[in-house]
Scaffold this active site. Sequence first.
Site, short mmCIF file in Angstrom:
data_model
loop_
_atom_site.label_atom_id
_atom_site.label_comp_id
_atom_site.label_asym_id
_atom_site.label_seq_id
_atom_site.Cartn_x
_atom_site.Cartn_y
_atom_site.Cartn_z
CD GLN A 100 2.30 -23.13 -36.61
OE1 GLN A 100 3.01 -24.21 -37.52
NE2 GLN A 100 1.25 -23.84 -35.98
CE LYS A 195 4.31 -11.16 -24.71
NZ LYS A 195 4.59 -10.61 -25.98
CG ASP A 221 -1.80 -8.67 -28.55
OD1 ASP A 221 -1.11 -8.46 -30.00
OD2 ASP A 221 -1.07 -9.34 -27.94
#
Length: 314
Positions: A100, A195, A221
């Site tokens: 966030q 994606k 990742d």
Amino acid sequence: MQKGRELKVFAGTANVDLAKEVADYVGVPLGLSEVKHFSDGETSIYIGESVRGCDVFIIQPLCRPVNDNLVELLIYIDALRRASAGRINAVIPYYGYARQDRKMRARDPITAKLVADLLTTAGTDRLISMDLHAGQIQGFFNIPVDHLLGIPILARYFKQKNIQNGVVVSPDLGGVTRARELGERLHMSLAIVDKRRPEPNVAEIMNVIGDVRGKEAILIDDLIDTAGTITQGAVEILNRGAKAVYACCTHAVLSGPAKKRLLNSPLEEVVVTNTIPLNNNLKLDKVTVLSVAGLIGEAIKSIHQELSVSRLFD
């Protein structure tokens, strides 16, 4: 160690095993402390030894339960500050709320910045973290931030496999820099999974950019959460002719359906680090856990001795 300022390492309850490894590596015992909870859920912390004037490192990843671990860390920092610690270093191997980091819609919070403000206000003098989801989070702090990288640890592991015809694959466009660095260390080519994410924790594969046919692929990742991105990417890469697919990341969040997805996936192996502890329910034969204790320990020694931390990036 630096003269005139004693080094002390304390452990929050989020990852005690990692904290013990780090303390052993640094060569100091874990600091004495006690965490209690009142019947209504409030957290109480007691520091069981003097920290006056000391260089204190408190190790606490912001993993599940994220809010409890965050509040515990803030209380630890406040207790150390009120006990006159010389310098308070928050060691947060996994920085929760990092996803966030910007407003995606009107009226969204930027919670990664809020957490930074909370840590600073509580009394943190320095932050040590690993593989932040977004590098700009370092700029959310007005205190020094040491951003450690897990890629050297992952690269050393995969070098031992002697993969002859390999390709490193980024699971999205945002992770290209990370994948390129691993590829350069392993002398492998680069591919990208293009994606789109219609909503949080939901990924839809669009295309694979680059040649994966006949190669052993390594998907990398910064974290694996519900494992949708990694497992869908593995299927698509195999459909494009890859011989085998491995996955690796620094932070094994592994929430929700992650275990089932990884178990049923065609992935040969999933390599993670211990920034987040894997509970027994999430342990799988195909999951390999590498320790970051040495890296964090070296960072702590460098910071305590006022030496450069950048040498740890090699």
